[in-house]
Design a protein around this motif. Structure first.
Motif, PDB file in Angstrom:
ATOM      1  N   ILE A 315      25.673-107.016 -68.971  1.00  0.00           N
ATOM      2  CA  ILE A 315      26.395-106.288 -67.920  1.00  0.00           C
ATOM      3  C   ILE A 315      26.289-107.075 -66.625  1.00  0.00           C
ATOM      4  O   ILE A 315      25.175-107.313 -66.119  1.00  0.00           O
ATOM      5  CB  ILE A 315      25.807-104.880 -67.710  1.00  0.00           C
ATOM      6  CG1 ILE A 315      25.846-104.088 -69.010  1.00  0.00           C
ATOM      7  CG2 ILE A 315      26.552-104.137 -66.606  1.00  0.00           C
ATOM      8  CD1 ILE A 315      25.100-102.766 -68.950  1.00  0.00           C
ATOM      9  N   ILE A 316      27.429-107.483 -66.083  1.00  0.00           N
ATOM     10  CA  ILE A 316      27.407-108.158 -64.792  1.00  0.00           C
ATOM     11  C   ILE A 316      27.471-107.101 -63.693  1.00  0.00           C
ATOM     12  O   ILE A 316      28.257-106.155 -63.769  1.00  0.00           O
ATOM     13  CB  ILE A 316      28.533-109.202 -64.654  1.00  0.00           C
ATOM     14  CG1 ILE A 316      28.337-110.023 -63.367  1.00  0.00           C
ATOM     15  CG2 ILE A 316      29.913-108.570 -64.702  1.00  0.00           C
ATOM     16  CD1 ILE A 316      29.047-111.345 -63.354  1.00  0.00           C
ATOM     17  N   THR A 317      26.620-107.249 -62.699  1.00  0.00           N
ATOM     18  CA  THR A 317      26.533-106.264 -61.635  1.00  0.00           C
ATOM     19  C   THR A 317      26.439-106.970 -60.283  1.00  0.00           C
ATOM     20  O   THR A 317      26.581-108.201 -60.205  1.00  0.00           O
ATOM     21  CB  THR A 317      25.317-105.339 -61.866  1.00  0.00           C
ATOM     22  OG1 THR A 317      25.284-104.331 -60.860  1.00  0.00           O
ATOM     23  CG2 THR A 317      24.003-106.108 -61.870  1.00  0.00           C
ATOM     24  N   GLU A 318      26.214-106.227 -59.231  1.00  0.00           N
ATOM     25  CA  GLU A 318      26.130-106.812 -57.895  1.00  0.00           C
ATOM     26  C   GLU A 318      24.799-107.547 -57.724  1.00  0.00           C
ATOM     27  O   GLU A 318      23.800-107.161 -58.347  1.00  0.00           O
ATOM     28  CB  GLU A 318      26.256-105.714 -56.839  1.00  0.00           C
ATOM     29  CG  GLU A 318      27.608-105.027 -56.850  1.00  0.00           C
ATOM     30  CD  GLU A 318      27.701-103.883 -55.850  1.00  0.00           C
ATOM     31  OE1 GLU A 318      28.793-103.673 -55.298  1.00  0.00           O
ATOM     32  OE2 GLU A 318      26.688-103.210 -55.627  1.00  0.00           O
ATOM     33  N   PRO A 319      24.765-108.591 -56.889  1.00  0.00           N
ATOM     34  CA  PRO A 319      23.498-109.292 -56.638  1.00  0.00           C
ATOM     35  C   PRO A 319      22.413-108.331 -56.175  1.00  0.00           C
ATOM     36  O   PRO A 319      22.664-107.428 -55.376  1.00  0.00           O
ATOM     37  CB  PRO A 319      23.867-110.288 -55.532  1.00  0.00           C
ATOM     38  CG  PRO A 319      25.339-110.523 -55.714  1.00  0.00           C
ATOM     39  CD  PRO A 319      25.897-109.209 -56.171  1.00  0.00           C
ATOM     40  N   ASN A 320      21.209-108.511 -56.737  1.00  0.00           N
ATOM     41  CA  ASN A 320      20.034-107.692 -56.396  1.00  0.00           C
ATOM     42  C   ASN A 320      20.223-106.199 -56.704  1.00  0.00           C
ATOM     43  O   ASN A 320      19.612-105.337 -56.066  1.00  0.00           O
ATOM     44  CB  ASN A 320      19.657-107.875 -54.924  1.00  0.00           C
ATOM     45  CG  ASN A 320      19.396-109.329 -54.567  1.00  0.00           C
ATOM     46  OD1 ASN A 320      18.653-110.014 -55.261  1.00  0.00           O
ATOM     47  ND2 ASN A 320      20.028-109.803 -53.511  1.00  0.00           N
ATOM     48  N   ALA A 321      21.074-105.907 -57.679  1.00  0.00           N
ATOM     49  CA  ALA A 321      21.304-104.511 -58.077  1.00  0.00           C
ATOM     50  C   ALA A 321      20.055-103.947 -58.744  1.00  0.00           C
ATOM     51  O   ALA A 321      19.226-104.689 -59.294  1.00  0.00           O
ATOM     52  CB  ALA A 321      22.486-104.425 -59.027  1.00  0.00           C
ATOM     53  N   LYS A 322      19.915-102.642 -58.707  1.00  0.00           N
ATOM     54  CA  LYS A 322      18.776-101.963 -59.321  1.00  0.00           C
ATOM     55  C   LYS A 322      19.138-101.499 -60.732  1.00  0.00           C
ATOM     56  O   LYS A 322      20.190-100.894 -60.936  1.00  0.00           O
ATOM     57  CB  LYS A 322      18.355-100.751 -58.487  1.00  0.00           C
ATOM     58  CG  LYS A 322      17.979-101.077 -57.041  1.00  0.00           C
ATOM     59  CD  LYS A 322      16.737-101.938 -56.973  1.00  0.00           C
ATOM     60  CE  LYS A 322      16.351-102.226 -55.512  1.00  0.00           C
ATOM     61  NZ  LYS A 322      15.182-103.124 -55.413  1.00  0.00           N
ATOM     62  N   ALA A 323      18.251-101.783 -61.685  1.00  0.00           N
ATOM     63  CA  ALA A 323      18.406-101.232 -63.032  1.00  0.00           C
ATOM     64  C   ALA A 323      17.820 -99.828 -63.019  1.00  0.00           C
ATOM     65  O   ALA A 323      16.850 -99.554 -62.297  1.00  0.00           O
ATOM     66  CB  ALA A 323      17.665-102.099 -64.042  1.00  0.00           C
ATOM     67  N   ARG A 324      18.394 -98.918 -63.808  1.00  0.00           N
ATOM     68  CA  ARG A 324      17.934 -97.530 -63.800  1.00  0.00           C
ATOM     69  C   ARG A 324      17.906 -96.976 -65.223  1.00  0.00           C
ATOM     70  O   ARG A 324      18.646 -97.424 -66.099  1.00  0.00           O
ATOM     71  CB  ARG A 324      18.854 -96.676 -62.927  1.00  0.00           C
ATOM     72  CG  ARG A 324      20.307 -96.676 -63.378  1.00  0.00           C
ATOM     73  CD  ARG A 324      21.191 -95.925 -62.421  1.00  0.00           C
ATOM     74  NE  ARG A 324      22.543 -95.750 -62.964  1.00  0.00           N
ATOM     75  CZ  ARG A 324      23.501 -95.046 -62.370  1.00  0.00           C
ATOM     76  NH1 ARG A 324      23.255 -94.459 -61.212  1.00  0.00           N
ATOM     77  NH2 ARG A 324      24.683 -94.917 -62.919  1.00  0.00           N
ATOM     78  N   ALA A 325      17.047 -96.002 -65.443  1.00  0.00           N
ATOM     79  CA  ALA A 325      16.897 -95.394 -66.758  1.00  0.00           C
ATOM     80  C   ALA A 325      18.166 -94.628 -67.130  1.00  0.00           C
ATOM     81  O   ALA A 325      18.688 -93.869 -66.317  1.00  0.00           O
ATOM     82  CB  ALA A 325      15.691 -94.460 -66.774  1.00  0.00           C
ATOM     83  N   VAL A 326      18.628 -94.814 -68.360  1.00  0.00           N
ATOM     84  CA  VAL A 326      19.850 -94.138 -68.796  1.00  0.00           C
ATOM     85  C   VAL A 326      19.554 -92.718 -69.274  1.00  0.00           C
ATOM     86  O   VAL A 326      20.456 -91.902 -69.428  1.00  0.00           O
ATOM     87  CB  VAL A 326      20.559 -94.924 -69.929  1.00  0.00           C
ATOM     88  CG1 VAL A 326      21.000 -96.291 -69.440  1.00  0.00           C
ATOM     89  CG2 VAL A 326      19.670 -95.043 -71.167  1.00  0.00           C
ATOM     90  N   PHE A 327      18.244 -92.429 -69.496  1.00  0.00           N
ATOM     91  CA  PHE A 327      17.838 -91.101 -69.963  1.00  0.00           C
ATOM     92  C   PHE A 327      16.344 -90.949 -69.697  1.00  0.00           C
ATOM     93  O   PHE A 327      15.632 -91.931 -69.544  1.00  0.00           O
ATOM     94  CB  PHE A 327      18.132 -90.956 -71.471  1.00  0.00           C
ATOM     95  CG  PHE A 327      18.140 -89.543 -71.969  1.00  0.00           C
ATOM     96  CD1 PHE A 327      19.199 -88.698 -71.668  1.00  0.00           C
ATOM     97  CD2 PHE A 327      17.094 -89.046 -72.741  1.00  0.00           C
ATOM     98  CE1 PHE A 327      19.220 -87.386 -72.138  1.00  0.00           C
ATOM     99  CE2 PHE A 327      17.109 -87.746 -73.217  1.00  0.00           C
ATOM    100  CZ  PHE A 327      18.175 -86.905 -72.901  1.00  0.00           C
ATOM    101  N   LYS A 328      15.887 -89.718 -69.640  1.00  0.00           N
ATOM    102  CA  LYS A 328      14.457 -89.487 -69.396  1.00  0.00           C
ATOM    103  C   LYS A 328      13.639 -90.053 -70.555  1.00  0.00           C
ATOM    104  O   LYS A 328      14.067 -90.061 -71.714  1.00  0.00           O
ATOM    105  CB  LYS A 328      14.182 -87.995 -69.220  1.00  0.00           C
ATOM    106  CG  LYS A 328      14.512 -87.141 -70.431  1.00  0.00           C
ATOM    107  CD  LYS A 328      14.287 -85.678 -70.143  1.00  0.00           C
ATOM    108  CE  LYS A 328      14.680 -84.823 -71.364  1.00  0.00           C
ATOM    109  NZ  LYS A 328      14.491 -83.377 -71.108  1.00  0.00           N
ATOM    110  N   GLY A 329      12.441 -90.539 -70.243  1.00  0.00           N
ATOM    111  CA  GLY A 329      11.588 -91.131 -71.278  1.00  0.00           C
ATOM    112  C   GLY A 329      10.285 -91.634 -70.687  1.00  0.00           C
ATOM    113  O   GLY A 329       9.945 -91.334 -69.529  1.00  0.00           O
ATOM    114  N   VAL A 330       9.574 -92.420 -71.490  1.00  0.00           N
ATOM    115  CA  VAL A 330       8.277 -92.961 -71.073  1.00  0.00           C
ATOM    116  C   VAL A 330       8.315 -94.478 -71.190  1.00  0.00           C
ATOM    117  O   VAL A 330       8.829 -95.023 -72.179  1.00  0.00           O
ATOM    118  CB  VAL A 330       7.132 -92.410 -71.961  1.00  0.00           C
ATOM    119  CG1 VAL A 330       5.790 -92.997 -71.532  1.00  0.00           C
ATOM    120  CG2 VAL A 330       7.090 -90.886 -71.892  1.00  0.00           C
ATOM    121  N   VAL A 331       7.776 -95.188 -70.181  1.00  0.00           N
ATOM    122  CA  VAL A 331       7.736 -96.650 -70.230  1.00  0.00           C
ATOM    123  C   VAL A 331       6.780 -97.072 -71.343  1.00  0.00           C
ATOM    124  O   VAL A 331       5.587 -96.799 -71.288  1.00  0.00           O
ATOM    125  CB  VAL A 331       7.290 -97.252 -68.879  1.00  0.00           C
ATOM    126  CG1 VAL A 331       7.208 -98.777 -68.999  1.00  0.00           C
ATOM    127  CG2 VAL A 331       8.247 -96.854 -67.771  1.00  0.00           C
TER     128      VAL A 331
END
Length: 409
Positions: A315-331
């Protein structure tokens, strides 16, 4: 006979109205699709062609132009569909106008005849004589009712003529607007085709330079594929190790001592069920982005003898974009991949989402995450200026196509 003709005219008008209504609905759908493609083209420009100073490889430039050309072709196709549909709507309007005009002529003729008869017998004396010449009271009553009905019918015909005239005027206005809309769409299509021709010429020039050094570029692609395969193996190994460690901690035993599936607690089962029920509705792992490389194995568009495999999506996104969780879960794990950047694994029962190519991470192992919670910053390449998130979805050790899970991916 006149009534029969009126019924036929009414039926034709009703059928045309239904057809126009269906076409209007289709026109709205096409316009929504066109606007969506225009937004997509704007997004491609923002993400792939924003900075003129970028030093992208020839391959990257060809790939970027592929995306823009594909979107431009879709725009032209949808705009053509709109123009064709407008042509049908205009033709339907013309047919309706023709029917209304014919009906209006008939109405006016009938109305003129009624007025003429009314004028000849309009004097109060002739009306009284008409009533007094009745043979009996019943006949006089019937003649009085007839005069009332005649007057009422004349009034209704006058109102009908007025209504048909107004309807005709409205149809004419709609017709004028439809013709303007069609002319605008045709003009937009001409501009889009001109732009498409320019982009195709640029692409042809780049492809020609690729063909000159086909062996060298094919070698580069294969080298990148081998590097990607190594990273995919690291991901697979980590997931297998995580399953083994989780099952050992829970006291789950297997016949072979190895397992490819998580032993789930009731809580984990509920989370997995919730994740599965949201298939096709998950949020994007970045706020703004588009697919650069889709899931699956396929031949390279410029080098048919070279195959590429993507176990997730790029996925190409904006420079320095933040990745985010697509659903609740545990790391489940934060990993520094060899020959790559950081990756975060988030567990959702027996499902795992992986966010790879992160420059920095803002979570740690064991953290509970909510949907859309930030995970880290996507790495931005210092030379090309590209920020690409590599996103994967697994169920246990089985790779899944993220496009089946994320909304409109």
């Amino acid at each position: 006979m006149k009534n029969h003709r009126s019924y036929i005219t009414l039926l034709i008008c009703l059928l045309l109205t239904v057809a126009v209504s269906a076409q209007s609905k289709k026109q709205k759908e096409l316009e929504a699709k066109r606007q969506s493609i225009l937004t997509e083209i704007q997004q491609i420009n923002n993400l792939l062609f924003k900075t003129r100073g970028e030093k992208k490889s020839v391959l990257a430039q060809v790939e970027d132009l592929d995306q823009k050309i594909a979107a431009r072709k879709s725009l032209i196709r949808v705009t053509n569909q709109q123009a064709n549909l407008l042509t049908r709507e205009i033709n339907d309007n013309l047919s309706t106008i023709e029917q209304l005009r014919a009906e209006l002529v008939t109405l006016k003729k009938d109305y003129a005849s009624m007025i003429d008869k009314s004028f000849k017998s309009k004097s109060q004396q002739s009306r009284i004589m008409f009533l007094l010449s009745s043979e009996n009271f019943l006949q006089a009553y019937k003649r009085m009712q007839y005069m009332k009905q005649y007057t009422s019918h004349r009034k209704k015909q006058g109102e009908s003529i007025k209504g048909k005239t107004e309807e005709l005027q409205t149809l004419n206005k709609n017709l004028i607007q439809q013709k303007k809309d069609k002319e605008q769409l045709i003009a937009e299509n001409r501009a889009a085709k001109k732009k498409l021709d320019e982009e195709k010429r640029d692409q042809e020039a780049l492809v020609a330079s690729l063909k000159k050094n086909e062996g060298q570029f094919a070698k580069q692609i294969r080298s990148k594929q081998r590097a990607a395969d190594k990273i995919d193996k690291q991901i697979d190994d980590l997931i297998k190790a995580a399953i083994a460690a989780s099952n050992k901690a829970s006291g789950t035993k297997t016949k072979t001592g190895k397992s490819t599936k998580f032993a789930l607690t009731p809580e984990a089962k509920a989370l997995a069920k919730s994740f599965k029920s949201n298939k096709g509705k998950l949020v994007w792992p970045v706020q703004k982005g588009r697919i650069l490389n889709a899931y699956g194995t396929r031949q390279h568009p410029q080098f048919p003898n070279v195959k590429q495999t993507f176990n997730g999506v790029d996925i190409i996104t904006e420079p320095n974009a933040k990745a985010r969780a697509v659903f609740k879960g545990v790391v489940m794990q934060v990993q520094q991949l060899k020959g790559a950047n950081k990756a975060v694994y988030v567990r959702h029962g027996d499902y795992i989402t992986i966010y790879n190519n992160l420059a920095s991470v803002s979570v740690k192992k064991g953290d509970k995450l909510n949907t859309k919670q930030e995970i880290g910053t996507v790495f931005t390449h210092p030379t090309s200026g590209r920020a690409i998130l590599k996103f994967f979805i697994y169920q246990n050790t089985t790779k899944m196509n993220p496009a089946d899970w994320v909304y409109r991916m």
